[in-house]
Structure formats: C-alpha cells, structure tokens
Motif scaffolding. Structure first.
Motif, PDB file in Angstrom:
ATOM      1  N   ASP A   1       0.852  -1.192   0.000  1.00  0.00           N
ATOM      2  CA  ASP A   1       0.000   0.000   0.000  1.00  0.00           C
ATOM      3  C   ASP A   1       0.885   1.238   0.000  1.00  0.00           C
ATOM      4  O   ASP A   1       1.014   1.932   1.015  1.00  0.00           O
ATOM      5  CB  ASP A   1      -0.906  -0.033   1.235  1.00  0.00           C
ATOM      6  CG  ASP A   1      -1.987   1.044   1.202  1.00  0.00           C
ATOM      7  OD1 ASP A   1      -2.077   1.762   0.193  1.00  0.00           O
ATOM      8  OD2 ASP A   1      -2.745   1.151   2.192  1.00  0.00           O
ATOM      9  N   PRO A   2       1.523   1.547  -1.142  1.00  0.00           N
ATOM     10  CA  PRO A   2       2.549   2.598  -1.176  1.00  0.00           C
ATOM     11  C   PRO A   2       2.029   4.008  -0.924  1.00  0.00           C
ATOM     12  O   PRO A   2       2.788   4.876  -0.521  1.00  0.00           O
ATOM     13  CB  PRO A   2       3.127   2.470  -2.590  1.00  0.00           C
ATOM     14  CG  PRO A   2       2.052   1.799  -3.386  1.00  0.00           C
ATOM     15  CD  PRO A   2       1.353   0.876  -2.452  1.00  0.00           C
ATOM     16  N   GLY A   3       0.756   4.250  -1.129  1.00  0.00           N
ATOM     17  CA  GLY A   3       0.256   5.612  -0.964  1.00  0.00           C
ATOM     18  C   GLY A   3      -0.304   5.918   0.402  1.00  0.00           C
ATOM     19  O   GLY A   3      -0.882   6.991   0.611  1.00  0.00           O
ATOM     20  N   ASN A   4      -0.138   5.030   1.349  1.00  0.00           N
ATOM     21  CA  ASN A   4      -0.753   5.197   2.668  1.00  0.00           C
ATOM     22  C   ASN A   4       0.097   6.134   3.528  1.00  0.00           C
ATOM     23  O   ASN A   4       1.182   5.770   3.980  1.00  0.00           O
ATOM     24  CB  ASN A   4      -0.890   3.820   3.336  1.00  0.00           C
ATOM     25  CG  ASN A   4      -1.748   3.863   4.579  1.00  0.00           C
ATOM     26  OD1 ASN A   4      -1.658   4.788   5.380  1.00  0.00           O
ATOM     27  ND2 ASN A   4      -2.585   2.853   4.737  1.00  0.00           N
ATOM     28  N   PHE A   5      -0.422   7.343   3.772  1.00  0.00           N
ATOM     29  CA  PHE A   5       0.356   8.317   4.542  1.00  0.00           C
ATOM     30  C   PHE A   5       0.485   7.903   6.006  1.00  0.00           C
ATOM     31  O   PHE A   5       1.412   8.318   6.695  1.00  0.00           O
ATOM     32  CB  PHE A   5      -0.260   9.712   4.442  1.00  0.00           C
ATOM     33  CG  PHE A   5      -1.507   9.921   5.252  1.00  0.00           C
ATOM     34  CD1 PHE A   5      -1.433  10.320   6.584  1.00  0.00           C
ATOM     35  CD2 PHE A   5      -2.757   9.758   4.684  1.00  0.00           C
ATOM     36  CE1 PHE A   5      -2.576  10.518   7.329  1.00  0.00           C
ATOM     37  CE2 PHE A   5      -3.900   9.959   5.416  1.00  0.00           C
ATOM     38  CZ  PHE A   5      -3.812  10.341   6.745  1.00  0.00           C
ATOM     39  N   VAL A   6      -0.460   7.085   6.514  1.00  0.00           N
ATOM     40  CA  VAL A   6      -0.368   6.631   7.902  1.00  0.00           C
ATOM     41  C   VAL A   6       0.858   5.740   8.097  1.00  0.00           C
ATOM     42  O   VAL A   6       1.563   5.824   9.101  1.00  0.00           O
ATOM     43  CB  VAL A   6      -1.658   5.888   8.304  1.00  0.00           C
ATOM     44  CG1 VAL A   6      -1.511   5.275   9.687  1.00  0.00           C
ATOM     45  CG2 VAL A   6      -2.854   6.840   8.261  1.00  0.00           C
ATOM     46  N   LEU A   7       1.115   4.878   7.103  1.00  0.00           N
ATOM     47  CA  LEU A   7       2.306   4.029   7.172  1.00  0.00           C
ATOM     48  C   LEU A   7       3.571   4.874   7.161  1.00  0.00           C
ATOM     49  O   LEU A   7       4.525   4.607   7.890  1.00  0.00           O
ATOM     50  CB  LEU A   7       2.310   3.041   6.010  1.00  0.00           C
ATOM     51  CG  LEU A   7       1.286   1.902   6.073  1.00  0.00           C
ATOM     52  CD1 LEU A   7       1.294   1.119   4.767  1.00  0.00           C
ATOM     53  CD2 LEU A   7       1.574   0.978   7.239  1.00  0.00           C
ATOM     54  N   ALA A   8       3.576   5.911   6.311  1.00  0.00           N
ATOM     55  CA  ALA A   8       4.741   6.796   6.248  1.00  0.00           C
ATOM     56  C   ALA A   8       4.954   7.497   7.591  1.00  0.00           C
ATOM     57  O   ALA A   8       6.091   7.614   8.073  1.00  0.00           O
ATOM     58  CB  ALA A   8       4.547   7.824   5.133  1.00  0.00           C
TER      59      ALA A   8
END
Length: 790
Positions: free
Chosen positions: A580-587
């Motif tokens: 899920d590359p676009g997940n800002f929460v992961l970032a």
C-alpha cells in the motif's frame, strides 16, 4: 414539609459555599424565592437550606446518612460563585456531584421534558459571579454539557459581584437585570420542572435533538485523521479485530473457521444488489454470535464479490476451513435463496439448501440458515445464543427493506454527502414503520456519530442524540449487540472509560465474533494487565488477515516496536508500504519509528516524500525539525494551521498547532509571540472542554485536557499542567511515548506530583512491552514471519 411528589424529602435543595453568605446574600435570596414561589405555584414548596455556619456538616455527623435524605429532592439549586467549583469543597463534592449522580439513577433522570417540548435539567444553577474559564470547565465536565444559569450578577467596569435586592440600579448594571425579575425567572423555571415531573411521560434519561440535514465531504479527511491519530499514538490495534476464544490452539479451532462470501444477485439488476448483500451480511451477523465459531469479518470477504476463484484458493487466502456461498433471486413477493457450505481443503459441499419463500418470511429464514450452518460444522450453541439467533431483528419486512437500503448506502469508504443524506432518509422511513426496530435505531445513531464533526451542532447535542438512539436500541432488544457497541463508542469518545468498557464487554458477550468489538476487548484485557490480550491480537492477525494485506505486516510491526526490535519493525512497515505505497499513515508510522531512535534526518526525509498534506504529516514533520534543532523550519510547518483550518467548512474547527508554534518561537527567542500563541490555544482548548466550541477534527475530550496541560507547562504554571495531565489520564488520553517525547513536559519530569500521575502510565507501558514480547515468543507464526522478511 414533605415534597409535592411522593418518595422525595424536599422539593428544592439550596447548595452554596458558606463564605458566600457572610453578607447574608444567600439567606436573602432564599427568603425572596420562597415568597415568589408562594405567588407562582399553587402547592406549598419545601426548601432545604442549611443555615449551619460551617462549610457543610460537622465532623461528628455521618455525611452519607445525613445527606441521603436531604438530597432526595426534585430540584437542586447551586449558588455558583468564584469559589464554589472547588473539588475540595464540601458543597461541590458531597452536594453538587452527589446529586448529579443520584438523578441519573432515580425514576425521572436528571433531564426533564417540559410541556412545550423543551428539556430542562433538575440542576438549576444560580450564578452570582462571572466564572473563570477553568471553573466553568470543571462544572461543565461534571454535568457533561454547557453551563446554563440564571444570573444574579452586577457588573460595571472592574466590578463582578452578586446583584442586590433594592440596592442596584439596572441602568448602571451592564446586564440590565433587576433582582426581582431574576427571582421570578427562578420560580417559573421551578414551576415548569415540577410540572414536567408530575407528567408521567416527562422523565427522560437522554435528550433527543434536531435531525441533521446534510453532511460535509470533509468527513473522509477527518476519518483518515482520527485513524492516523490512533496509529501514531501506538494503538494500532484499531485497524484490526479479535475473534472470540483464547484457551484453545489455532489448529483446534481451524475446522470451525468460516467466511461468508457476498451472495450473488441472480436478478442481475443493480437495484437489487442491496438485498442480496444484505442477506449475506445478516447471516454473518447471526454467525458472529456463536462463540464456538471463528468467523471472518465482512471487510475480509467483500473482495470476493463476483470472484472466479475456487473455494480452495479462497480458503488458503483467508485461512479458513469453510466458506458459505449463496445466491438470491427476488421476483415480486417471492424469494429464492440458494446456500452452500463448502470445505475449502477438500473442495466438497458439506451442506446445501434451496429456499423458496415469501418475501415476508425472509427474516426468519436468516436465522434458520445460520443455525443450519452451525449444525453442519458441529458448533456448540448455548441456549442464549440460540435465543438470540432465533429472534427476528425486525417485525416489519418493509421497515427491514428500508434498513437494508440505508445500510448499503453506508457500505464503503469514499462516502459522499448524498450517501449520508440518502441513508438518513431511508432509515427514517424504516423507523417510521417500526419505531422499536433495534438495529434501525442503532444504525441511525451510527449515522449521527459517524459525521458528528460536520453537522454544525454542538458536540453535546450530537452525542446526546447518539446516546439516545443507542439506549433506545438497547431498550428495544437488550440482547442485540448494536446498541451496546454504539454506546461504547460514545463513552470512549467522552473519555468515560468505565462505562465504555462495560458497554463493550456486553457487546462482546452478545457477539463474541464481531470484529467491531474484538480489538477493544483485547485491549481491555491489556488494560487489566492480562497478557492474554496480546495473544488474542496475534491470533486475530493469523485468522482474519492475509499475508497479501498491508494490515498483516502493520499489525505485527506494533508488537515488534513494543518489544524494542526496531530493525524488524522497520522491515514490517516497509513491507506494508510495498503493498500500500500511498498510505500516509504508514509513512507517518515509519517516521515515528525513526524519531523514537533519534534518527531525525531519516524521519524528515520520509515525511517530505509523503505526498499527503494531512495535518498529522505536517505535525510530525514539524516535530522532526524541532528535535533536529531546526526551529525555523519547525515553526514554518506548525504555522500551516492557518491553511489547514481554512479548508474546514465549520469555522469553529481547529487543529492544536498554536501552542506548538509558540514552543518553536520560544526557542527562537520570540517570547512575546510565543506566549500569545500559547494563550490562544489555551482559550480554544478550554472552550472545547466546556463544549462552547466544536471539537472539530481533533480527538476525544482527553486530548483537549492534554493540550491545556501542555499550554500551562509552556506558560510555566506546572501545578496546573500536572492537574490537567491527571484529567487526561483519567479520560484515557495519556500515552507513554507521547508524554516522554513531549518537549513541553520536560520541566515536569522531576516533580513529585507528575511522578504520581505518570506512575500508572509507566506501569502500563512496561506491562505491554513484556506481554507483547511473550506473545511473540509463543507464536510460531511470528517466527515464520521473520523468516519471510529475510
């Protein structure tokens, strides 16, 4: 003199600090009120007024027994002064707070519905001073609402004192009030409340309020914000759920694991999708009530709608031994439902049936199918489970049909204004046909709660309405979990953790496989220092998530983080990002991991490369710059609160960046500018605590207490800072990593009062670290996982 109503000792109880009667003001007021009541109410009204010169009962008196009778009154009148709302005072602790508690338990409740349809509290405050913001907040926190009082205040420039009988000229009084008119207002208010209590239908426990009419599209953004808050603060479990049972091994329960796939719409008419989806979902809702089964959540199975994959493939991906497939055909008032239970390992049918029924019989058919599936899997059903499953959720098939359509409108993430408006309209039609439809009542409350930040009403109005529908749902069917779960959500939001835990425990008891309650139940075990909570969450990961899901790796990352294995944590988050590359929460989670290790450059790089402009990305980037010593860049990021708030449709909504911007300015030597911003945030946060400002897109009540604590710490009022931290902890907003990394709280570290508040937080953290480490060591799956990451 006895009370007007049987079962009560007095009609009115006057509560005050005796210091406020040194001039005789309270005695004078009581005398004037008794005269006015005699001219306003036909029946004699009894008033309890303590003339004891001491502040409360004597030391030799039995406080509980003495007040037990005296506080059993219809109306409680506190004389609110600048000294009344002191938690240490007798009047506040043993009179105001006690009466507020007692009224929630008697037959009338605290809030009374008047003949004109309005609602009035049996606590009728009299203000004789303008109150400090903090005193006002203490009162409003106790009554759980906005303070509304009849004022006896004389005001001129620099003057704030009680209004006097026959002494004060109303033309010189800024309030333009006269003593006699204010007394008359009190008497009329008492008359209305007593009349409402005499009416058998007047007493209500909750307040039903105006219907919402529209929804702002900013809800999606705020939902993402709240989800990110949960993860950033270390409670990543909100993304996942736990299934019932923990004593048995995973292998022994695998044969009873099951997934209900979305039923096929054989009409091939998109207008009928809601019905076929609703049938499979409600069969699932019956199965989750059976503790002996291991049931996949609906979110796990939605992806298989219209799939061409084999049962074996689906079973392997979902890690279940059985799946339920079905199809629905509806023609006029006739329905054909075909259901099949399939063994995924051997790809054989364990049970199948075709049902041809009248549309009106669909509700009983769902229960029948669920029981047949349980029987085929040899699941044990308790008598209470059988009773719960056998009971029809609705008694009106048309009302149920409207409910299915409403629920279908809300099934999805990218919800629009039209989705909410349609859902609300449909559920209103459903409840018009069946006012006591338990699931419908809970669903309407869920709609209110889901977009409460966008209504334009105060939080209290919205939350009162949500609570009203939750309680109505429970009254309609105490054994349905929906109302209990909704009530738990409301209490969690308010920071009433004891009540939230009780409601959630009941929801879990009624639906032990419901994913909406599972993770919180596991966390309740952890809060009780029961290590099984960590084992429960790991078991969920393995039974309800797939290794193809980012959530699988994200959830394990939390365990390794708590175990101080930062290398594995980083690999897990990065693996989730690949999925899920676009997940800002992961970032943001990855940046927090670097921040934890003081790798501020790496944290900055991750957040700068995140395309999202979500406020939590901005906030974390500002912190990374701050800790890296770049206060100018930190201030630049926190100053973005202006553009963020400009995007909110509700102008009262804010993000808590002002005090953080002030914190950065203080480091840059701009002290006057810093103090101005911190005081601005303090005012906003106190207004949020009191309910005079919308909480907007921020978090629960505890978060606002935390912000007030930070403001006081930055203003060097350390005693108040600790007091508000204590309130934040009581309301469930006090996290170890948050507090220990907060630069504003560093001056508190060596204070004894701070250590006392922080002691339990530290103990909880140490327990979780040990519990998570032990759970990982016990779980073979976690060992296999580390092998996958090499």
């Amino acid at each position: 003199m006895a009370s007007i109503l049987p079962g009560f000792e007095y009609d009115i109880f006057i509560s005050y600090r005796h210091n406020d009667n040194r001039s005789g003001w309270v005695t004078e007021f009581v005398k004037a009120l008794q005269e006015e009541l005699g001219a306003t109410i036909k029946d004699p009204v009894s008033v309890y007024f303590d003339t004891n010169p001491h502040d409360g009962l004597l030391e030799t008196h039995n406080v509980d027994k003495s007040l037990e009778g005296k506080l059993k009154c219809l109306i409680f009148i506190p004389i609110l002064s600048q000294t009344y709302s002191d938690p240490k005072s007798f009047a506040w602790q043993h009179e105001f707070c006690t009466f507020n508690k007692l009224t929630r338990e008697d037959q009338f409740g605290r809030d009374i519905k008047l003949s004109n349809g309005n609602v009035a509290s049996r606590i009728l405050p009299i203000k004789i001073h303008d109150l400090d913001a903090e005193d006002k907040a203490i009162i409003e926190n106790e009554i759980d609402g906005v303070l509304r009082a009849i004022e006896f205040i004389y005001k001129e420039a620099g003057v704030n004192r009680p209004l006097r009988l026959n002494e004060d000229n109303p033309n010189k009084n800024q309030n333009q009030t006269t003593y006699r008119n204010q007394v008359n207002k009190v008497a009329n208010a008492i008359k209305d409340i007593i009349a409402g209590m005499k009416n058998p239908g007047a007493g209500i426990k909750e307040n039903r309020n105006t219907e919402p009419t529209s929804v702002s599209p900013s809800f999606r953004k705020k939902t993402a914000l709240i989800a990110s808050v949960l993860i950033i603060l270390g409670i990543v479990f909100a993304w996942f759920y736990y299934r019932a049972g923990w004593g048995e091994t995973l292998a022994s329960t695998q044969s009873k694991s099951i997934a209900v796939l979305p039923f096929e719409n054989m009409n091939h008419d998109p207008e009928q999708d809601y019905f076929s989806s609703g049938m499979s979902e409600d069969i699932l809702n019956h199965l989750v009530k059976i503790a002996d089964l291991r049931v996949k959540s609906r979110t796990s199975t939605l992806q298989y709608k219209g799939t061409t994959k084999t049962a074996s493939q689906i079973g392997e991906e979902l890690n279940v031994a059985n799946i339920v497939e079905g199809s629905v055909r509806r023609v006029d008032d006739q329905v054909r439902i075909v259901v099949q239970l399939i063994d995924t390992k051997n790809d054989v049918h364990l049970w199948s049936e075709t049902y041809d029924r009248d549309f009106k019989d669909v509700l009983s058919l769902q229960s029948e199918i669920a029981i047949e599936i349980a029987r085929a899997l040899r699941a044990q059903l308790s008598d209470s489970e059988k009773e719960s499953i056998s009971k029809q959720s609705s008694q009106n098939i048309t009302a149920y049909d409207y409910f299915l359509k409403a629920r279908e409108n809300m099934n999805g993430y990218e919800l629009t204004r039209l989705d909410y408006e349609n859902a609300l309209s449909l559920i209103n039609q459903s409840l018009k046909l069946e006012p006591d439809f338990s699931k419908g009542l809970a669903f309407k409350g869920r709609i209110w709660f889901g977009y409460m930040f966008d209504l334009g009403y105060s939080d209290k109005i919205v939350l009162d309405s949500v609570r009203y529908y939750a309680n109505r749902s429970i009254e309609a069917d105490p054994k349905a979990p929906d109302g209990h779960l909704l009530l738990s959500d409301v209490y969690y939001f308010l920071g009433k953790l004891t009540e939230a835990r009780q409601a959630n425990k009941m929801a879990y008891k009624l639906a032990p496989n419901d994913p909406a309650v599972g993770f919180r139940y596991a966390n309740q075990l952890l809060d009780d220092h029961d290590g099984r909570g960590a084992d429960l969450i790991i078991k969920l990961i393995e039974t309800d998530l797939r290794r193809q899901d980012a959530a699988y790796y994200r959830s394990y990352a939390t365990f390794y983080w708590y175990s101080n294995d930062f290398e594995t944590t980083e690999k897990l988050i990065q693996q989730a990002q690949k999925i899920d590359p676009g997940n800002f929460v992961l970032a943001t989670s990855l940046a927090n991991l670097y921040w934890e290790q003081k790798k501020y450059d790496e944290a900055i790089e991750v957040l700068k490369n995140t395309k999202s402009n979500d406020q939590w990305v901005v906030d974390n980037l500002a912190y990374a710059y701050y800790y890296n010593g770049d206060f100018t860049e930190a201030a630049k990021q926190w100053a973005r609160y202006k553009e963020i708030e400009a995007n909110f449709e509700d102008s009262t909504q804010t993000v808590p960046f002002r005090h953080r911007l002030g914190m950065a300015y203080a480091k840059m030597g701009q002290l006057k500018k810093a103090d101005s911003l911190v005081n601005a945030q303090l005012k906003i946060s106190l207004e949020m605590i009191s309910g005079t400002r919308s909480t907007g897109a921020w978090d629960t009540r505890g978060a606002h207490y935390y912000d007030v604590a930070v403001c006081h710490a930055l203003l060097k009022d350390y005693k108040k800072a600790v007091q508000y931290l204590d309130s934040a902890k009581t309301l469930g907003f006090m996290y170890y990593s948050l507090v220990t990394r907060d630069p504003a709280l560093r001056p508190l570290i060596n204070r004894e009062d701070f250590k006392a508040v922080f002691k339990s937080v530290k103990a909880d953290e140490e327990f979780k670290k040990q519990a998570f480490t032990n759970a990982l060591n016990r779980a073979q799956a976690s060992k296999d996982l580390k092998g996958l990451l090499k």
